[in-house]
Scaffold this motif. Structure first.
Motif, PDB file in Angstrom:
ATOM      1  N   ALA A  45       0.863  -1.179   0.000  1.00  0.00           N
ATOM      2  CA  ALA A  45       0.000   0.000   0.000  1.00  0.00           C
ATOM      3  C   ALA A  45       0.897   1.226   0.000  1.00  0.00           C
ATOM      4  N   ILE A  46       0.626   2.164  -0.878  1.00  0.00           N
ATOM      5  CA  ILE A  46       1.394   3.410  -0.917  1.00  0.00           C
ATOM      6  C   ILE A  46       0.687   4.452  -0.069  1.00  0.00           C
ATOM      7  N   MET A  47       1.435   5.067   0.852  1.00  0.00           N
ATOM      8  CA  MET A  47       0.923   6.140   1.685  1.00  0.00           C
ATOM      9  C   MET A  47       1.506   7.459   1.180  1.00  0.00           C
ATOM     10  N   GLY A  48       0.639   8.339   0.696  1.00  0.00           N
ATOM     11  CA  GLY A  48       1.095   9.601   0.120  1.00  0.00           C
ATOM     12  C   GLY A  48       1.034   9.520  -1.389  1.00  0.00           C
ATOM     13  N   LEU A  49      -0.009  10.067  -1.981  1.00  0.00           N
ATOM     14  CA  LEU A  49      -0.265   9.884  -3.405  1.00  0.00           C
ATOM     15  C   LEU A  49       0.134  11.103  -4.228  1.00  0.00           C
ATOM     16  N   GLY A  50       1.301  11.662  -3.897  1.00  0.00           N
ATOM     17  CA  GLY A  50       1.822  12.806  -4.637  1.00  0.00           C
ATOM     18  C   GLY A  50       2.645  12.373  -5.836  1.00  0.00           C
ATOM     19  N   ASN A 117       8.737  14.691   5.272  1.00  0.00           N
ATOM     20  CA  ASN A 117       9.702  14.137   6.225  1.00  0.00           C
ATOM     21  C   ASN A 117       9.200  14.114   7.668  1.00  0.00           C
ATOM     22  N   ALA A 118       8.555  15.188   8.100  1.00  0.00           N
ATOM     23  CA  ALA A 118       8.156  15.310   9.497  1.00  0.00           C
ATOM     24  C   ALA A 118       7.074  14.312   9.886  1.00  0.00           C
ATOM     25  N   LEU A 119       6.412  13.721   8.912  1.00  0.00           N
ATOM     26  CA  LEU A 119       5.335  12.772   9.199  1.00  0.00           C
ATOM     27  C   LEU A 119       5.831  11.334   9.307  1.00  0.00           C
ATOM     28  N   LYS A 138      13.414   8.530   2.062  1.00  0.00           N
ATOM     29  CA  LYS A 138      14.508   9.213   2.735  1.00  0.00           C
ATOM     30  C   LYS A 138      14.303  10.719   2.692  1.00  0.00           C
ATOM     31  N   PRO A 139      14.812  11.489   3.634  1.00  0.00           N
ATOM     32  CA  PRO A 139      15.395  10.982   4.885  1.00  0.00           C
ATOM     33  C   PRO A 139      14.332  10.297   5.722  1.00  0.00           C
ATOM     34  N   MET A 140      14.742   9.242   6.406  1.00  0.00           N
ATOM     35  CA  MET A 140      13.769   8.435   7.136  1.00  0.00           C
ATOM     36  C   MET A 140      13.094   9.231   8.242  1.00  0.00           C
ATOM     37  N   ALA A 141      13.800  10.200   8.813  1.00  0.00           N
ATOM     38  CA  ALA A 141      13.264  10.985   9.936  1.00  0.00           C
ATOM     39  C   ALA A 141      13.917  12.355   9.934  1.00  0.00           C
ATOM     40  N   LEU A 142      13.563  13.167  10.910  1.00  0.00           N
ATOM     41  CA  LEU A 142      14.134  14.515  11.005  1.00  0.00           C
ATOM     42  C   LEU A 142      15.491  14.526  11.684  1.00  0.00           C
ATOM     43  N   ASN A 143      15.775  13.496  12.481  1.00  0.00           N
ATOM     44  CA  ASN A 143      17.047  13.423  13.199  1.00  0.00           C
ATOM     45  C   ASN A 143      17.301  11.992  13.625  1.00  0.00           C
ATOM     46  N   ALA A 144      18.490  11.738  14.142  1.00  0.00           N
ATOM     47  CA  ALA A 144      18.872  10.374  14.502  1.00  0.00           C
ATOM     48  C   ALA A 144      18.019   9.817  15.642  1.00  0.00           C
ATOM     49  N   LEU A 207       9.962  23.518   1.463  1.00  0.00           N
ATOM     50  CA  LEU A 207      10.472  24.784   1.982  1.00  0.00           C
ATOM     51  C   LEU A 207       9.768  25.183   3.276  1.00  0.00           C
ATOM     52  N   ASN A 208       9.083  24.228   3.887  1.00  0.00           N
ATOM     53  CA  ASN A 208       8.378  24.443   5.147  1.00  0.00           C
ATOM     54  C   ASN A 208       9.135  23.697   6.244  1.00  0.00           C
ATOM     55  N   LYS A 209       9.760  24.436   7.135  1.00  0.00           N
ATOM     56  CA  LYS A 209      10.588  23.840   8.189  1.00  0.00           C
ATOM     57  C   LYS A 209       9.831  22.785   8.988  1.00  0.00           C
ATOM     58  N   GLN A 210       8.548  23.036   9.275  1.00  0.00           N
ATOM     59  CA  GLN A 210       7.770  22.119  10.104  1.00  0.00           C
ATOM     60  C   GLN A 210       7.533  20.779   9.400  1.00  0.00           C
ATOM     61  N   LEU A 211       7.477  20.790   8.078  1.00  0.00           N
ATOM     62  CA  LEU A 211       7.226  19.558   7.336  1.00  0.00           C
ATOM     63  C   LEU A 211       8.502  18.903   6.825  1.00  0.00           C
ATOM     64  N   ALA A 212       9.483  19.735   6.445  1.00  0.00           N
ATOM     65  CA  ALA A 212      10.702  19.196   5.836  1.00  0.00           C
ATOM     66  C   ALA A 212      11.812  18.940   6.838  1.00  0.00           C
ATOM     67  N   GLY A 213      11.813  19.692   7.946  1.00  0.00           N
ATOM     68  CA  GLY A 213      12.865  19.524   8.939  1.00  0.00           C
ATOM     69  C   GLY A 213      14.156  20.229   8.593  1.00  0.00           C
ATOM     70  N   GLY A 214      14.183  20.918   7.465  1.00  0.00           N
ATOM     71  CA  GLY A 214      15.385  21.609   7.025  1.00  0.00           C
ATOM     72  C   GLY A 214      15.178  22.095   5.611  1.00  0.00           C
ATOM     73  N   GLY A 215      16.226  22.043   4.802  1.00  0.00           N
ATOM     74  CA  GLY A 215      16.119  22.502   3.430  1.00  0.00           C
ATOM     75  C   GLY A 215      16.797  21.549   2.481  1.00  0.00           C
ATOM     76  N   SER A 216      17.741  22.064   1.705  1.00  0.00           N
ATOM     77  CA  SER A 216      18.367  21.260   0.653  1.00  0.00           C
ATOM     78  C   SER A 216      19.093  20.034   1.207  1.00  0.00           C
TER      79      SER A 216
END
Length: 370
Positions: A45-50, A117-119, A138-144, A207-216
Motif C-alpha cells: 500500500a502506498i501512503m502519500g499519493l503525490g 519528512n516530518a510525518l 529518505k530521509p527516514m526521519a528529522l534526526n537520529a 520549503l516548510n521547516k515544520q514539514l521538511a525539517g530543514g532545506g536542501s
C-alpha cells in the motif's frame, strides 16, 4: 504469502465487482506481467499519493515480485482516481486517520510511506504497530533520535523497516562499488559529491521547516551523504560544514539554501560535498584512489545514470530505478535477501547522525566528531 498468480486472480475478481473500474485497462496491465513467475508477491500500500508516489506506482507495473494493493491518503479525490487507474478495491483504501485498520487486512503486507519528512516518524511507528512491514522514503526521519525510535518500534513489532535508497540497486553504481571492493581503485583518497537544483514553487512543503525539517540538505544533500559512504566504503568519523544563504526571503529560518560539508573517513579518505536549492546542473559523484578513478554524472537522477572509470565508459543497461528497487525489496522482505549495500533502518540512522553533525558543524563553525 500469496503467489503472484493468486493475487492477479483476486484482483481481477475484485475489479469485476466494481463497475466504475476500467476492466479493459486491467486486462492491459495483466498482459504486461511476467506470467512465468509464480513465487511469493509483496502486496504494497502506498501512503502519500503525490508526485513520487505516482512514480513508484507506475514503476511497479513492471514488477513481478511486488504489486500495488492499497492506498493511504488524506485526499478522497486522489483515492478515487487511484482506484480507477490501478484497480484497487475499496477495502484496501484508507485515510491518514483510519489506516491503523490495515492490521486486519490480509491483502496488504507492507506500506510504502511517501509523505513529508516530518510525518515519517509517527506514520512508520503506526504501520509497525499494525503488524505490517514498512518502506520509508529518505530521509527516514528529522534526526537520529527519531530514526532510532522508528528502528526500535519495527523491531518490537517484528516487522522489517526498509528505506527508499534506490541508488543501492542501480547497476552502474553497483559496478563502481564492485571495482572498489576488488581493489581496482587502490587506496581510496577522495570523494566529491555535488547535489542540487533551483527549487521551484516557494509554497511547497520542502520549503516548510515544520514539514521538511530543514532545506536542501534533507532533500537533495542526503544523496551526497549516503553516496560518500557507499562510494568510499566507510562511514565518516568527523564533519565540518558551512551554510550559505543568498536568498533569505525565499529560504526562511531553518530552511537551508546551500550547505558545503567535508567528511573525514577512518582510512584516510576525505570528501567534499555540496547541497543546494539555488543552482542547477549539480548531480555528480567523483571518486579517486591511488590506482584509478570513477565518475558518475548524472549520479543520482532518475536516469539513465552515466559513468566512466579509468578503464573506460560504464555500459550497464538502464532500468527504471523504482522497479528494480521494489523487486529487490520484495526479495529482502519475503526471502531475506541481503543487498550489496544495506537499505534498512539502521543504514538510514547512520545518515541521520551525519545530518545532525553537519547542521551542528555549520552552526558552531567547529569540526564535529561522528
Amino acid at each position: 504469502m500469496n503467489t503472484r498468480r493468486d493475487f492477479l486472480q483476486i484482483l481481477a475478481a475484485s475489479a469485476a465487482t466494481l463497475p466504475f473500474l476500467p476492466l479493459s485497462g486491467l486486462a492491459n496491465d495483466l498482459s504486461k506481467v511476467d506470467q512465468s513467475y509464480d513465487g511469493p508477491v509483496l502486496r504494497v500500500a502506498i501512503m502519500g499519493l503525490g508526485g513520487y508516489g505516482s512514480r513508484v506506482a507506475e514503476a511497479m507495473k513492471a514488477c513481478t515480485k511486488a504489486v500495488l494493493a492499497g492506498v493511504i491518503s488524506g485526499t478522497p479525490s486522489k483515492i478515487k482516481n487511484w482506484q480507477a487507474k490501478y484497480n484497487i478495491p475499496e477495502k484496501n483504501c484508507y485515510s491518514y486517520e483510519n489506516f491503523d485498520a490495515i492490521k486486519n487486512n490480509p491483502d496488504i503486507d507492507a506500506v510504502y510511506v511517501i509523505t513529508p519528512n516530518a510525518l515519517h516518524h509517527d506514520q512508520v511507528i503506526r504501520v509497525a504497530k499494525a503488524g505490517k512491514h514498512v518502506i520509508c522514503e529518505k530521509p527516514m526521519a528529522l534526526n537520529a533520535k527519531e530514526g532510532e525510535e522508528m528502528v526500535d518500534a519495527c523491531k518490537k513489532a517484528n516487522v522489517k523497516l526498509l528505506v527508499g535508497y534506490r541508488m543501492h540497486f542501480e547497476p552502474k553504481t553497483l559496478e563502481v562499488i564492485r571495482m572498489r571492493n576488488s581493489g581496482e581503485f587502490g587506496k581510496i583518497m577522495f570523494f566529491q559529491g555535488q547535489c542540487g537544483f533551483n527549487i521551484g514553487d516557494p509554497n511547497q512543503w520542502r520549503l516548510n521547516k515544520q514539514l521538511a525539517g530543514g532545506g536542501s540538505l534533507m532533500d537533495i544533500g542526503i544523496y551526497a551523504i549516503n553516496g560518500s559512504r557507499y562510494m568510499v566504503g566507510e562511514d565518516p568519523i568527523w564533519v565540518t560544514a558551512q551554510e550559505t544563504k543568498t536568498q533569505p526571503e525565499r529560504f526562511k529560518e531553518g530552511v537551508d539554501e546551500t550547505v558545503q560539508f567535508q567528511l573525514g573517513f577512518p582510512g584516510g579518505a576525505i570528501a567534499s560535498c555540496l547541497s543546494t536549492y539555488a543552482m542547477n546542473h549539480l548531480d555528480r559523484f567523483f571518486l579517486t584512489g591511488e590506482k584509478g578513478f570513477a565518475e558518475l554524472q548524472p549520479s543520482t537522477g532518475y536516469g539513465p545514470i552515466k559513468g566512466r572509470t579509468h578503464k573506460g565508459e560504464l555500459t550497464q543497461p538502464h532500468s527504471t530505478h523504482q522497479t528494480i528497487q521494489m523487486e529487490e525489496m520484495a526479495d529482502i522482505i519475503l526471502s531475506g535477501k541481503s543487498p550489496v549495500v544495506p537499505v534498512n533502518g539502521e543504514e538510514a540512522v547512520k545518515d541521520l547522525k551525519i545530518i545532525d553533525a553537519i547542521y551542528l558543524a555549520a552552526k558552531t563553525g567547529k569540526r564535529v566528531t561522528i
